[in-house]
Design a protein around this motif. Structure first.
Motif, mmCIF file in Angstrom:
data_model
loop_
_atom_site.group_PDB
_atom_site.id
_atom_site.type_symbol
_atom_site.label_atom_id
_atom_site.label_comp_id
_atom_site.label_asym_id
_atom_site.label_seq_id
_atom_site.Cartn_x
_atom_site.Cartn_y
_atom_site.Cartn_z
ATOM 1 N N SER A 109 0.834 -1.199 0.000
ATOM 2 C CA SER A 109 0.000 0.000 0.000
ATOM 3 C C SER A 109 0.873 1.254 0.000
ATOM 4 O O SER A 109 2.035 1.225 0.419
ATOM 5 C CB SER A 109 -0.919 0.016 1.222
ATOM 6 N N TYR A 110 0.290 2.352 -0.455
ATOM 7 C CA TYR A 110 1.031 3.618 -0.446
ATOM 8 C C TYR A 110 1.402 4.016 0.973
ATOM 9 O O TYR A 110 2.520 4.468 1.228
ATOM 10 C CB TYR A 110 0.207 4.730 -1.107
ATOM 11 N N ARG A 111 0.481 3.844 1.923
ATOM 12 C CA ARG A 111 0.769 4.285 3.297
ATOM 13 C C ARG A 111 1.874 3.465 3.952
ATOM 14 O O ARG A 111 2.588 3.967 4.808
ATOM 15 C CB ARG A 111 -0.500 4.297 4.143
ATOM 16 N N ARG A 113 4.549 2.191 2.287
ATOM 17 C CA ARG A 113 5.799 2.707 1.716
ATOM 18 C C ARG A 113 6.070 4.130 2.185
ATOM 19 O O ARG A 113 7.198 4.482 2.532
ATOM 20 C CB ARG A 113 5.726 2.662 0.192
ATOM 21 N N SER A 114 5.031 4.968 2.203
ATOM 22 C CA SER A 114 5.241 6.376 2.552
ATOM 23 C C SER A 114 5.541 6.564 4.030
ATOM 24 O O SER A 114 6.250 7.506 4.404
ATOM 25 C CB SER A 114 4.026 7.216 2.148
ATOM 26 N N SER A 271 8.673 6.574 -1.982
ATOM 27 C CA SER A 271 7.491 5.753 -1.725
ATOM 28 C C SER A 271 6.936 5.151 -3.010
ATOM 29 O O SER A 271 6.220 4.143 -2.973
ATOM 30 C CB SER A 271 6.412 6.577 -1.020
ATOM 31 N N MET A 272 7.268 5.738 -4.170
ATOM 32 C CA MET A 272 6.787 5.239 -5.462
ATOM 33 C C MET A 272 7.810 4.341 -6.146
ATOM 34 O O MET A 272 7.652 3.989 -7.319
ATOM 35 C CB MET A 272 6.454 6.426 -6.376
#
Length: 320
Positions: A109-111, A113-114, A271-272
């Motif tokens: 999920s993005y959260r 990684r971020s 994060s991407m």
């Protein structure tokens, strides 16, 4: 974690001060692994900077490395061990969540990684902490000044280097970016920094002095004396209150230039990272590289470049 058993944070990050001169010193003390900080050591580093910030016995902070190098970046064997352990291990170590009852975000999920990449922009994470230091900081740069150690040279007030120092980030060749890209661009100048990013090549101390990143370049045998000269002069010039006021001026100037915004932008890029697909046999930081030995993969990739653009000292051309 797995069977990986590194030294303690207190062994890797040494801190001492001299109340008489008001000069403190942080030493990266892991020369057998090019002064690589573990996650715990990086968090201790941030804590030591907090101590020096508050301590009225400190006006100037010297940051140096034991052995032949300032350092070559993060502890990649630890990173590999955390990757092998599971998708949440890095978050647990970075945020000290060993005994907390929480549900982690899904790994892709993005959260997820971020949360990790944005932590690198947080002063508590030990990557950007020196940018908010309110006293005078001087980095003693020698040998390899790569990766995380290159972050510290970007955020220091003064950099004194030996003539054999090399500056850069190997991640430009196997990831593509790093947390302090905005600061590097502002301190080196965007044209020369773009050269570093797009070629992945390290810059010599003299090259870094020519683009105003380094204050002084001296032979290795004169390095400690040169650093001490700067530190003593800085400790004598103005009262600590005046120094903190001076630093606040420069801090506001850097924020006007977008320093923290740049940190957030870099963390978004990181994060991407999972969206980056190799063109072919590109070196990518992942299970394949670790499986064959990351050091071997980096050295093999290094050989594709002209000798004077290689990252390793042994692979670089000998001076004539």
């Amino acid at each position: 974690m797995t069977d990986y058993d590194p030294p303690s944070p207190e062994e890797i990050i040494l801190y001492e001060k001299d109340p008489e001169t008001k000069i403190a010193t942080i030493t990266f003390n892991r020369p057998e692994l090019l002064n690589a900080p573990t996650v715990g050591a990086r968090l201790r580093y941030a804590h030591c900077l907090d101590l020096a910030n508050i301590d009225d016995d400190v006006k100037v902070l010297i940051i140096r490395g034991a052995g032949d190098d300032l350092g070559s970046g993060a502890d990649l064997p630890e990173l590999n061990a955390l990757m092998e352990e599971g998708p949440h291990a890095s978050l647990r170590e970075e945020f000290s969540l060993h005994d907390e009852d929480i549900s982690y975000p899904p790994p892709r999920s993005y959260r997820a990684r971020s949360s990790l990449s944005q932590w690198y922009a947080d002063p508590r994470g030990g990557c950007r902490t020196l940018a908010d230091f309110k006293k005078i900081s001087i980095v003693e740069a020698k040998g390899y000044c790569y990766g995380w150690h290159f972050y510290q040279t970007a955020d220091a007030d003064l950099v004194v280097a030996s003539d054999d120092a090399l500056f850069g980030h190997p991640a430009f060749r196997y990831v593509g970016w790093g947390p302090r890209m905005w600061s590097w661009a502002m301190t080196m100048g965007i044209r020369k920094f773009q050269e570093m990013v797009f070629t992945g090549r390290p810059f010599t101390a003299q090259e870094m002095a020519e683009c105003n990143f380094v204050n002084s370049v001296v032979p290795r045998e004169d390095l400690e004396a040169e650093v001490n000269k700067y530190a003593i002069a800085c400790s004598l010039t103005r009262p600590t209150d005046a120094v903190v006021m001076q630093k606040e001026f420069f801090r506001m100037m850097k924020q006007h230039q977008g320093e923290y915004m740049g940190s957030l932008l870099s963390s978004f890029l990181e994060s991407m990272g999972g969206q980056v697909k190799p063109d072919g046999e590109d070196l990518m930081l992942g299970a394949k590289a670790y499986g064959g030995g990351l050091n071997n993969a980096v050295k093999s990739n290094d050989a594709n470049y002209p000798p004077e653009w290689r990252l390793s000292k042994s692979g670089r051309a000998k001076p004539e």
